[in-house]
Structures are given as structure tokens and as C-alpha cells.
Design a protein around this motif. Structure first.
Motif, short mmCIF file in Angstrom:
data_model
loop_
_atom_site.label_atom_id
_atom_site.label_comp_id
_atom_site.label_asym_id
_atom_site.label_seq_id
_atom_site.Cartn_x
_atom_site.Cartn_y
_atom_site.Cartn_z
N VAL A 193 24.74 -13.94 -20.63
CA VAL A 193 25.26 -15.14 -19.96
C VAL A 193 24.43 -16.33 -20.42
CG1 VAL A 193 25.71 -16.26 -17.76
CG2 VAL A 193 26.01 -13.78 -17.98
N PHE A 194 25.08 -17.29 -21.03
CA PHE A 194 24.43 -18.46 -21.61
C PHE A 194 24.87 -19.67 -20.80
CE2 PHE A 194 22.51 -19.80 -25.78
CZ PHE A 194 22.44 -21.15 -25.51
N PRO A 195 24.02 -20.15 -19.86
CA PRO A 195 24.44 -21.24 -18.98
C PRO A 195 24.52 -22.57 -19.74
CG PRO A 195 22.41 -20.19 -18.18
CD PRO A 195 22.62 -19.74 -19.57
N LYS A 196 25.57 -23.31 -19.51
CA LYS A 196 25.78 -24.57 -20.21
C LYS A 196 26.62 -25.45 -19.29
CE LYS A 196 25.22 -26.49 -24.27
NZ LYS A 196 23.96 -27.02 -24.68
N LYS A 197 26.14 -26.66 -19.03
CA LYS A 197 26.89 -27.55 -18.12
C LYS A 197 28.04 -28.21 -18.88
CE LYS A 197 24.29 -27.70 -14.20
NZ LYS A 197 24.83 -26.71 -13.26
N MET A 198 29.11 -27.47 -19.07
CA MET A 198 30.27 -28.01 -19.75
C MET A 198 31.49 -27.76 -18.86
SD MET A 198 29.04 -28.92 -22.86
CE MET A 198 30.08 -28.78 -24.29
N SER A 199 32.62 -28.40 -19.20
CA SER A 199 33.85 -28.18 -18.43
C SER A 199 34.42 -26.80 -18.69
CB SER A 199 34.91 -29.21 -18.80
OG SER A 199 34.38 -30.50 -18.78
N VAL A 200 34.33 -26.38 -19.95
CA VAL A 200 34.96 -25.14 -20.36
C VAL A 200 33.98 -23.98 -20.29
CG1 VAL A 200 36.03 -23.90 -22.28
CG2 VAL A 200 36.53 -26.33 -21.93
N THR A 201 34.39 -22.91 -19.63
CA THR A 201 33.64 -21.66 -19.71
C THR A 201 34.39 -20.76 -20.68
OG1 THR A 201 32.84 -21.89 -17.49
CG2 THR A 201 32.76 -19.69 -18.43
N TYR A 202 33.61 -20.12 -21.54
CA TYR A 202 34.20 -19.32 -22.61
C TYR A 202 33.64 -17.92 -22.51
CZ TYR A 202 35.65 -18.39 -27.48
OH TYR A 202 36.23 -17.89 -28.62
N ALA A 203 34.52 -16.92 -22.53
CA ALA A 203 34.06 -15.53 -22.46
C ALA A 203 34.61 -14.77 -23.65
CB ALA A 203 34.53 -14.89 -21.16
N LEU A 204 33.74 -13.94 -24.23
CA LEU A 204 34.09 -13.21 -25.45
C LEU A 204 33.69 -11.75 -25.24
CD1 LEU A 204 34.95 -13.76 -28.46
CD2 LEU A 204 32.53 -14.03 -28.95
N PHE A 205 34.68 -10.88 -25.29
CA PHE A 205 34.45 -9.45 -25.06
C PHE A 205 34.78 -8.77 -26.39
CE2 PHE A 205 35.95 -5.70 -22.15
CZ PHE A 205 34.78 -5.02 -22.40
N GLY A 206 33.75 -8.25 -27.05
CA GLY A 206 33.99 -7.76 -28.41
C GLY A 206 33.50 -6.35 -28.63
N THR A 207 34.10 -5.72 -29.61
CA THR A 207 33.65 -4.39 -30.01
C THR A 207 33.26 -4.40 -31.48
OG1 THR A 207 34.35 -2.10 -30.37
CG2 THR A 207 36.10 -3.72 -30.27
N ARG A 208 32.25 -3.59 -31.79
CA ARG A 208 31.83 -3.46 -33.20
C ARG A 208 32.86 -2.60 -33.91
NH1 ARG A 208 27.37 -2.99 -30.01
NH2 ARG A 208 25.51 -4.18 -30.55
N TYR A 209 33.99 -3.16 -34.14
CA TYR A 209 35.07 -2.42 -34.79
C TYR A 209 35.95 -3.43 -35.52
CZ TYR A 209 39.42 0.24 -35.30
OH TYR A 209 40.55 0.83 -35.80
N GLY A 210 35.90 -3.37 -36.84
CA GLY A 210 36.69 -4.32 -37.62
C GLY A 210 37.49 -3.62 -38.68
N SER A 211 38.04 -4.41 -39.60
CA SER A 211 38.93 -3.84 -40.61
C SER A 211 38.22 -2.88 -41.55
CB SER A 211 39.58 -4.95 -41.41
OG SER A 211 38.59 -5.69 -42.11
N ILE A 212 36.88 -3.02 -41.67
CA ILE A 212 36.19 -2.15 -42.63
C ILE A 212 35.90 -0.75 -42.07
CG2 ILE A 212 35.15 -4.08 -43.88
CD1 ILE A 212 32.49 -3.47 -42.58
N ASP A 213 36.13 -0.56 -40.76
CA ASP A 213 35.80 0.73 -40.15
C ASP A 213 36.98 1.68 -40.19
OD1 ASP A 213 33.15 -0.15 -39.25
OD2 ASP A 213 34.28 -1.49 -37.94
N ASN A 214 37.50 1.94 -41.38
CA ASN A 214 38.74 2.72 -41.44
C ASN A 214 38.54 4.20 -41.78
OD1 ASN A 214 37.95 1.98 -43.96
ND2 ASN A 214 40.02 1.79 -44.78
#
Lengths: 433, 433
Positions: free
Chosen positions: A33-54
Motif C-alpha cells: 500500500v503506497f499512500p498518496k494524497k491524490m484524487s485517484v486510487t489505483y489498484a493493481l492485482f497481478g500474477t507472475r504469468y505472461g506470454s513467455i510462460d507457455n
């Protein structure tokens, strides 16, 4: 089941005047959680899984599973459908969030930005990504949509240029393959295969959640507690084809509907440190070196611009991570071969003459200033943060590392990286050329 | 966060948006002039030549190095259009003063460089240097040609040019290659000295600097001009299509067809009830919960993207999508069918509520970026208003379905443009090499 959190750790950087909180949540998920006094809150839920993991297997599996190209991206699209028939975009729409997702070579990330109802939106994010639902019908339906996404990419000269170069550089490594696959490869994707990939890569121990905005750590954790179940601890083994240090092919040329030739010169590097902190340092060095050698203030760019060989669209792209590393230079020009020759000559000259320590120090200051400027947007922070995390690094340590790199070490690196046998060039020419 | 207006001189206004939110400071100088075929290329070329060199910084490299030394300050030239107004000028992005370790006035230094670039260009025989003019002419001609490289935006531009033939709206902000070719160092310099005194000049500052200080800095910056005498700005609005819908098809060597529907909307930003139109276009094609996305993409799987893009100054709207050639008829009739559904009040409560929340979220997001704040207020000014994004939240929430249906009913189809792809799709991977 209510899950208690382990300790919340705070990490600060006084120069940047920024901090974040980190929790290894009991479910297995790493939460930032990275606190920042901005209007927009942004959340990113990611997995270590991309196109190269085939090609992959779990610990205990005898055989590797090979899946069709483009499946990670296909899976990303299909996550937006839910068992109750309500599309995820519609769920978010009730709370006013703007949602999206993307798949890259190394990761798949689901995100939203919102200015209200943060907890409700976070609950949707965590819920839909942890609840896959695919049927043969819903999978078939997506063929048309992704087919058009692939077509759009095929008509994009920049895309053809970049993947032409990756195919030149790499003989085997799956970074040479288009992220979305091809219309042909995605026709082999089934619901069963999607579940197989999901069950391997979408376990919480392989994922991270990064939230940036005017939010409270406790709010994030309370939603995590409510939604997340303990994920299995799986050991994933992904097969990476071995690559020779040299490029596979020196040149590729494609003709498309463009007005003027475009080129992309690549410098391949297979010597990658296994140590994440070392990787951050080398990344920093490569960033400073390439800006010094080829950036807007460089002799190379200014001389070629003056001669009418380059224009302002000239760009530099550096990659140095656990899976692959390269440097690319792209732009428009009348004759790509001229640029290639000038590039090779120039680098040899720099290698012979060495780099000036005072000049290097200037570019180091530029890099530090540019890095500070990247902390003005919640989306930029969350995305950068996750890039660092997935490579074992740390966004707040990076500023300090930038300050410690030296001209001598960087010059040694330069001599190692830039060698003719590591260079390749892809170009796209007008149809009538 | 409201705007403080300061009169700098006759025709020159400074708009201060004070905020402590950012690590960066933003200052942008916009020269506003009627978009016109006879001057578009001259204006576009002017800023590009100005960036080449000044009295004290004789070439681009000297400017770039001076900016680097000022904590990597960034200076961008810009040319864009708003309705039938052409805007050109420079934006300056600097690191906040509190990051200066040596007490440097970072923005002040950057403004000195910007002032040089705008008002003390490098000259030869009292006109622009021929070398710079000829080189930038070539770059601008290349840039005009390179617009074809992005097929999505190219197709929308073609639709705009065909639909608005004879209106100034059809003129490109870069002008034409033929017009650029005719320009000489002397004619450009003559144009420059006149045009900078006949534009309305709107300057934006977003940051934490003291109001008095920034006002006096900007006064010093603009002092070479004195009072200016701006040409009046206006945009011709044609509220209804004046003929039956036109069908235009062009063959282009690409794989994916691009379908663009151009409408006259009977709605412009200076209308008191423009917000009802804004809500209409959001319901129609403004987000992933809109009718176009949910039906043309999700239900019929015809495309990857399908958006409605209104122009608030001109009163036109373009619906843009990328499809298989064979699906042109079905996509066109579905796009029109969804418009008809709105006129018939076929809007669910969920759809309506989602569109409102999406707009409200978008309004609040504007406060997180200096560029988005500038863009908002610039649009408002050209329409003779000054309402803030937040003031529009309430307005949007009060709009009824009937008002939206009425706005939809006033929209008339003018031109259907189809970029027919003539390239065969190669579905077997590897055809790229």
C-alpha cells in the motif's frame, strides 16, 4: 474464515519523501500500500504469468505442459466473465471505477482506478480474479474479439517492427512470440486449458496486490481478509529455452503500408545476474548509459538529426530482468542500413575513447531527477512498483541505487554489452520501396 | 482547486491552478489562432524551427543540455486543434523547487530557456536559419506522411476530412505536405513575427509556486511581446446533416477494415444543456459498460474496440471500430440500432447509473494531472465558460433518461467511411519473416 495479517512493515525513502506499507497476507498474497494524497486510487492485482510462460510444470509433475501461444492473454479476457452472467465491467460500473487489464511478456495484471467507493471496488477486483469461470461457449465467443485485437496488431507497423526484431535476436526464447498469439494459435484454446493455466499461475503465492492512493492500509487488509482464501503453495517450474549469446539473424525486413522506412536496432544480452539487487544496479547503469550515448542530448542523436537521418521520433527501450535483456533503438529514416552503420561505428569509438566521468555524473543527475518525477501519478507508481516486485527489486531502493553507480563500472558494462555479434536490425519499408 | 486568472498583457492571460499535489511544476504557453488551410503548416513549422536553436543556445543539443542541467527539465513543442482553433506553443515540466540541492530556481531557469526558444531564435541575415527551416520542413512532411502508420486515427481523420469538406474543421493541424514545401526561411520568419502578436495567448501554471512569483516570472517571460491583438476565434457549427448519409469506401493495404460513422450532433459545449449530450455519448459509447461495447463487441463479437468520440466545439461525433471486411453491414446497422434504442428510451437503470458514475469518476480524475486540468479549462474557455470538473458532477447526476433520449434523437448520420482492408490475412504463424 477470517484471516489475521502478519506484521505490517513500513518502508521509507527520505529523499523521495515517499513510503509504502508491506504485508505478507496470510492468504499467501504480498500486499503493498503506497499512500498518496491524490484524487485517484489505483489498484493493481497481478500474477507472475505472461506470454513467455507457455511451457511449465508443477513440482511433482513428470512432464512439462505446453500450451498454445497467446493463452495468458486469452485467459485475461476470460476472467471478466462470471458464473452469474454479470460481466465484471458491469460490476465495477455500479461503483464508478474505471477498470482494465493487460498481459505482457512476464505478467498479467488486473486494475482499476476510482475516486470513490474504494473498498467496494477492491472487493470486486479480488473476487473476480480469484473466481475463474470458463465454459466452451464463453471461450468460443472470445475468438472473434481477440481475433480483431490480433488483426489490429498485425496492421500496426510498430508492432511488426518490434516483433521482427525480437525474432531476429532470439532463436528459441518465447519472448520472440506475439503476446496475443495468432488467430491460428488461439483457435486451439479450450476451457480446460484455461483452467489448467489458471490453477498453476493464479495462486496467491505467485501474485501481488499494489494499491496507490489516498487509502488506509487497514481498509485494504480488511477487504483482503474478507475475500481471499489461503492459496496453495505451489512450486512452478517454467521452461526457458537456452539462447546463444549471438543474435539468431542479423536482419529482417517487412513491407507494409507506411510512408517512410522505420527501423529498430537491437542489442541482445543473455548475461543476466541471478541477484535482484544486482539487476537493479545494472538496469540503472544501462538506463544512464543509453541516455548518455543515444538520448536527446547525445552527440549521436544530434549529429544524425542534423544530417536529416533521424527525427524526433527516435526512441530507446531498455530491458534487463530475470528472463531477458536487450536494448533497442527505433525511429524513422530513409535508409535503415545507414543508421545501423553509424550506430556500430559510434559505439566502437566510444569503446575506444572511454566515457568522461563528469559527463556520466550529469546523466546520473538526470536519471535521478527523472525518477523523482515518476512519483506524481498513482497509476505510474503502482505499475512501476509491481515491475520491481516481480523482478525481486524495490522501487524505493532504486533511487539510492541510482546514486551509487559509477562511470568506471558502467564503462566496463558498455564494453561487454555492445558487440557486433549481439546486434540485429528489423525494418518495415513502404509497399512501393 | 480553482483557477486564478491574471492578465499579463493585452490578449495574454495566465491561468494559475495552485496545488501542492505534485512533485513537478507545469507551465504551458498556448498560442490560439483560427485553424485555416493557409496558415496551418506555417504555425506547425514555426514551433519546430524555434526548437532548433536560439541566440545563446545555437543548436538543439545546447538547448537539450541546458535543460538536463536544470534537473532534467522537459520542454515540449506542441500543435493541436480544438474545434476550428489551432493551438501551438510549448509546455515546460520541471522538478519541484524543493528537490534542488543547491537552491536553484528550477522553474525560473527553465522559463529563461523557454523564453529564448520563443523570442530569441537563432537567425541568419535577419531571418530563420535556412538549414533549420529546410530540415524541419522535411521532418514535418514526414510527420504528415506518417499519420497513415496509425490506421485507427487515420481512418477517423479520413472520415472527418470527407464529412467536413469545405469546412475549416477538415484542415489538419499540421497542414499539408504541399503547403510545407512552399515555405521559405524568409516567409516563415515573417509569419512568425506576425502570428505571435495576433494570437490569443493562454498560459497555464499548475504547481505550488507563490502566485506573485509565478505572475512576475510569466510577465518577464512574455515581456518581448507587449500587448497582442488576437484574431477572433470561432467554430462553424452545422447542427444537422444536410443530406442523406453518404457512403464512402477506400481500399487500403491492411488486414482489418475500419468503420467510422460521422454524425452531426446538434450539441456544442456552449449550449446550456451540453451535459445531457455528454451523458448520452457516455451511455452510447463512452466506456466498457456502454451500449456499443456491450453489444457490438461483447454480444456480437464483431470487434475489439467500438467507441463514440464527440467533438464538443464542433458538434460532431465519430463512432470508430475495427472489423472484418465482411462484417461492415452488420456492424453499421448494430451501431445505428443502438442509437435508435436510446432515442426510444431503451436504457436500463443500471446502464444509466453506470454512465453517470463513469463520467463523475472521469471528472474527479482530471484533478490528478496538470495536462488534463489544462485541457479541461482550455475547452471551457473556447466555449465561453469556466465551470470546473466538480461543478459538472451535480449537473450530470440530475440528467434524466428523457433528456438523454432527446439528445440522441437530435443526432443525425452524415457520413459512413469504410477503410476496406485489401491484405490477405496470413493465419499461419511465421508468415512475418
Amino acid at each position: 474464515m477470517y484471516l489475521k495479517n502478519t506484521e505490517v512493515r513500513e518502508k521509507k525513502n527520505d529523499y523521495l519523501k515517499e513510503k509504502y506499507y508491506y504485508v505478507h497476507h496470510k492468504s499467501g498474497l504480498d500486499v503493498y500500500v503506497f499512500p498518496k494524497k491524490m484524487s485517484v486510487t489505483y489498484a493493481l492485482f497481478g500474477t507472475r504469468y505472461g506470454s513467455i510462460d507457455n511451457i511449465f510444470r508443477l513440482k511433482g509433475d513428470k512432464e512439462f505442459t505446453e500450451v498454445p501461444d497467446g493463452i495468458a492473454h486469452y485467459l485475461e479476457h476470460k476472467m471478466f466473465e462470471n458464473e452469474d452472467g454479470v460481466d465484471t465491467f458491469q460490476r465495477y460500473a455500479k461503483y464508478g471505477a474505471s477498470a482494465n487489464a493487460y498481459t505482457s511478456f512476464q505478467k498479467t495484471a488486473y486494475l482499476f482506478s476510482c475516486t470513490d467507493n474504494f473498498k467496494e471496488n477492491l472487493e470486486i477486483l479480488l473476487d473476480f480474479v480469484t473466481h475463474p469461470y470458463y465454459t466452451e461457449q464463453t471461450v468460443a465467443k472470445e475468438q472473434g474479439i481477440i481475433g480483431q485485437e490480433i488483426r489490429m496488431g498485425e496492421d500496426n507497423p510498430g508492432n511488426a517492427l518490434a516483433f521482427g526484431l525480437l525474432k531476429d535476436m532470439y532463436a528459441q526464447h518465447s519472448v520472440r512470440k506475439e503476446i496475443a498469439g495468432t488467430v491460428e494459435s488461439i483457435s486451439h484454446i479450450t476451457a480446460e486449458l484455461l483452467y489448467r493455466c489458471y490453477n498453476v499461475f493464479y495462486n496467491l503465492n505467485n501474485m501481488s496486490l499494489c494499491v496507490c492512493g489516498d487509502v488506509d492500509c487497514e481498509d485494504v487488509l480488511s477487504v483482503c481478509d474478507r475475500v481471499l482464501k489461503i492459496g496453495p503453495e505451489l512450486e512452478i517450474e517454467t521452461l526457458r529455452e537456452t539462447e546463444k549469446p549471438e543474435v539468431a539473424k542479423k536482419r529482417s525486413v517487412k513491407k507494409m503500408k507506411v510512408s517512410r522506412p522505420i527501423f529498430d536496432i537491437g542489442v541482445k544480452n543473455i548475461d543476466i545476474s541471478p541477484d535482484p539487487r544486482e539487476r537493479m544496479r545494472i538496469s540503472a547503469e544501462i538506463g544512464i548509459l543509453t541516455n548518455m550515448l543515444f538520448g536527446g542530448s547525445s552527440d549521436f542523436y544530434n549529429q544524425l538529426y542534423k544530417e536529416g537521418l533521424l527525427s524526433s521520433g527516435f526512441g530507446i527501450w531498455n530491458e534487463y530482468n530475470r528472463d531477458y535483456s536487450f536494448i533497442t533503438l527505433d525511429g524513422e529514416t530513409d535508409d535503415p542500413e545507414v543508421i545501423y552503420d553509424r550506430f556500430a561505428e559510434y559505439v566502437e569509438k566510444v569503446k575506444k575513447e572511454g566515457i568522461d566521468a563528469a559527463e556520466f555524473a550529469r546523466y546520473k543527475r538526470v536519471a535521478v531527477s527523472d525518477f523523482v518525477k515518476s512519483f506524481d501519478s498513482t497509476s505510474e507508481i503502482a505499475n512501476n512498483m509491481q515491475e520491481f516486485i516481480f523482478d525481486g527489486g524495490d522501487i524505493l531502493d532504486y533511487a539510492d541505487i541510482l546514486g551509487t553507480v559509477t562511470a568506471d563500472e558502467s564503462f566496463e558494462l558498455l564494453k561487454k554489452l555492445f558487440r557486433e555479434e549481439y546486434y540485429a536490425m528489423s525494418s518495415v519499408l513502404p509497399l512501393d520501396a | 482547486m480553482s483557477v486564478i486568472k491574471k492578465k499579463i498583457a493585452g490578449g495574454i492571460t495566465l491561468n494559475i491552478i495552485p496545488t501542492e499535489k505534485f512533485k513537478k511544476e507545469y507551465l504551458s504557453i498556448n498560442f490560439l489562432t483560427p485553424l485555416d488551410a493557409s496558415t496551418a503548416s506555417l504555425n506547425a513549422l514555426t514551433v519546430k524551427v524555434l526548437k532548433r536553436g536560439t541566440e545563446s543556445y545555437p543548436d538543439m543539443q545546447a538547448i537539450s543540455r541546458a535543460l538536463d542541467d536544470d534537473y532534467s527539465a522537459e520542454l515540449y513543442d506542441k500543435v493541436y486543434r480544438r474545434g476550428e482553433t489551432q493551438v501551438f506553443g510549448f509546455s515546460c515540466l520541471t522538478l519541484g523547487g524543493d528537490y534542488a540541492v543547491d537552491g536553484t530556481d528550477i522553474l525560473g531557469e527553465a522559463l529563461k530557456i523557454t523564453g529564448e526558444v520563443m523570442f530569441r531564435p537563432a537567425l541568419d541575415n535577419s531571418v530563420f536559419k535556412e538549414e533549420y527551416v529546410e530540415s524541419e520542413k522535411k521532418n514535418l512532411i514526414d510527420e504528415i506522411g506518417a499519420k497513415i502508420n496509425n490506421k485507427n486515427s487515420w481512418a477517423v481523420s479520413r472520415c472527418r476530412e470527407i464529412m467536413c469538406e469545405g469546412e475549416r474543421f477538415a484542415v489538419s493541424e499540421l497542414g499539408t505536405a504541399e503547403d510545407v514545401a512552399k515555405i521559405t526561411a524568409a516567409s516563415l520568419y515573417e509569419h512568425y513575427t506576425k502570428v505571435i502578436r495576433s494570437c490569443r495567448i493562454e498560459i497555464f501554471y499548475v504547481g505550488s509556486a507563490d502566485e506573485e512569483k509565478i505572475t512576475s516570472d510569466v510577465k518577464a517571460l512574455m515581456s518581448p511581446l507587449g500587448d497582442v491583438d488576437p484574431a477572433p476565434l470561432s467554430t462553424e457549427v452545422i447542427r444537422k446533416a444536410r443530406h442523406e448519409p453518404r457512403q464512402v469506401t477506400e481500399d487500403v493495404a491492411v488486414k482489418q477494415g475500419k468503420l467510422i460513422l460521422g454524425f452531426r450532433t446538434d450539441a456544442v459545449l456552449s449550449d446550456d444543456d451540453y451535459h445531457a449530450f455528454t451523458l448520452f455519448s457516455e451511455v452510447y459509447g463512452g466506456s466498457p459498460s456502454s451500449k456499443l461495447f456491450m453489444n457490438v463487441r461483447e454480444k456480437l463479437s464483431l470487434c475489439y474496440y467500438c467507441w463514440a468520440m464527440p467533438d464538443a466545439q464542433k458538434g460532431v461525433m465519430f463512432v470508430s471500430s475495427g472489423i472484418e471486411n465482411d462484417n461492415k453491414q452488420i456492424a453499421e446497422s448494430e451501431i445505428l440500432n443502438q442509437l435508435k434504442n436510446i432515442t426510444e428510451l431503451d436504457i436500463t437503470d443500471d446502464e444509466f447509473d453506470a454512465a453517470k458514475k463513469s463520467l463523475v469518476n472521469g471528472y474527479k480524475e482530471i484533478y490528478d494531472g496538470p495536462g488534463s486540468l489544462e485541457s479541461w479549462y482550455m475547452g471551457r474557455m473556447l466555449a465561453g465558460r469556466d465551470d470546473s470538473p466538480l461543478e459538472n458532477v451535480e449537473r450530470i447526476m440530475s440528467v434524466t433518461k428523457e433528456q438523454v433520449a432527446k439528445k440522441a434523437a437530435a443526432v443525425t448520420l452524415d457520413t459512413v467511411y469504410f477503410m476496406h482492408g485489401t491484405e490477405k490475412a496470413d493465419d499461419d504463424n511465421g508468415g512475418d519473416e
